[in-house]
Design a protein around this motif. Sequence first.
Motif, short mmCIF file in Angstrom:
data_model
loop_
_atom_site.label_atom_id
_atom_site.label_comp_id
_atom_site.label_asym_id
_atom_site.label_seq_id
_atom_site.Cartn_x
_atom_site.Cartn_y
_atom_site.Cartn_z
N ILE A 1 -41.82 11.04 18.61
CA ILE A 1 -40.62 11.15 17.78
C ILE A 1 -40.94 10.64 16.37
N TYR A 2 -40.60 11.44 15.34
CA TYR A 2 -40.91 11.07 13.97
C TYR A 2 -40.12 9.84 13.53
N THR A 3 -40.82 8.95 12.83
CA THR A 3 -40.17 7.76 12.28
C THR A 3 -39.60 8.00 10.90
N GLY A 4 -40.03 9.06 10.22
CA GLY A 4 -39.61 9.32 8.86
C GLY A 4 -40.54 8.74 7.82
N ALA B 1 -36.50 11.64 10.72
CA ALA B 1 -36.56 10.62 11.77
C ALA B 1 -35.68 11.04 12.94
N GLY B 2 -36.23 10.91 14.13
CA GLY B 2 -35.48 11.26 15.33
C GLY B 2 -35.82 12.63 15.89
N HIS B 3 -36.36 13.52 15.06
CA HIS B 3 -36.82 14.81 15.56
C HIS B 3 -38.16 14.63 16.26
N THR B 4 -38.47 15.52 17.20
CA THR B 4 -39.71 15.38 17.95
C THR B 4 -40.81 16.25 17.38
N VAL B 5 -42.05 15.81 17.62
CA VAL B 5 -43.21 16.59 17.20
C VAL B 5 -43.19 17.95 17.90
N ALA B 6 -42.86 17.97 19.17
CA ALA B 6 -42.83 19.22 19.93
C ALA B 6 -41.84 20.20 19.33
N GLU B 7 -40.72 19.69 18.84
CA GLU B 7 -39.71 20.55 18.23
C GLU B 7 -40.25 21.21 16.97
N LEU B 8 -40.89 20.43 16.10
CA LEU B 8 -41.44 20.98 14.87
C LEU B 8 -42.54 21.98 15.16
N GLU B 9 -43.40 21.67 16.14
CA GLU B 9 -44.49 22.58 16.48
C GLU B 9 -43.96 23.91 17.02
N VAL C 1 -41.98 17.36 4.89
CA VAL C 1 -43.09 16.74 5.58
C VAL C 1 -42.69 15.45 6.16
N ALA C 2 -42.53 15.45 6.71
CA ALA C 2 -42.70 14.07 6.96
C ALA C 2 -44.02 13.93 6.18
#
Length: 294
Positions: A183-186, A108-116, A283-284
């Motif tokens: 932003i991921y919710t977890g 939670a709190g990390h961004t999709v763009a960051e993971l990609e 994973v989320a």
Amino acid sequence: MSPADRSRRLNLQQRSAMAGEAAAAAAEVEVALDHPVDPTSAAFFDVDNTIMQGASIFHLARGLHRRKFFTTRDILGAAWMQLYFRVAGVEDPEHVAEARNSALSFIAGHTVAELESLGEEIFDEGMAHRIWPGTRALAQLHLDEGQRVWLVTAAPIEIAQIIARRLGLTGAMGTVSEHLDGIYTGRLVGDMLHGPAKSEAILALAAREGLDLARCSAYSDSVNDLPMLGLVGDPCAINPDAKLRAHARAHGWRIHDYRTGRKAARAGLLVSAVAGAAAGAVVAGGSLRRRAGG
């Protein structure tokens, strides 16, 4: 079956359906076959130990940990919870699902763009050289026949799409993690794309794309993917576990094994167990209908 058990089973079925629908909705056509020659036939490939040696989620987890995406305590705590359920033989799928979801809170709190972005780097350093050439060649045969090829995996949709794009495949369906404003919710959308959820995803995609599943192919290493394999007219076991190998032989399915020796087969079982543990922490047919032994 008690009313409570029926309610839990219905809830699990609903989560599997939601996970499948979310994965199908997120499946994007990448670079291959803008105008397929055979638009009603396609192929579906599992990833871990089918397309790729080992578990993609493990390679992703290791790369993310090196980049301080999460702490050692985060991944060890979540992985231990998942490994306990598998090794202890706890079979209540709702408890397993609860454990998987509880292990997602740290993203939670990390961004999709960051993971990609990190996923692109991690594919190059830890995954590209682990692609099985034999399975990659099978996927290319389908593309050459004018058929679309999708990955179907419990791995995060973000990394699944990267693998599909790098291999020149049509697209991918994977586990979808909820995010708001990028932003991921977890939390997961539904559940992991595993077992029955994969078949739900394929059914949803087939309806959207006008596929005739009787003319489609599917490939996997695991007996857990029988729901997916049983949907298509041309199922194939790749590097199969013992139960899937026995089932494939009994039903006359194609079998290909690109591993070497019994030791590799035993190692595959361990990797599968660890992959399931790590998943919660991070994973989320045409000419292809030939029957061949591995």
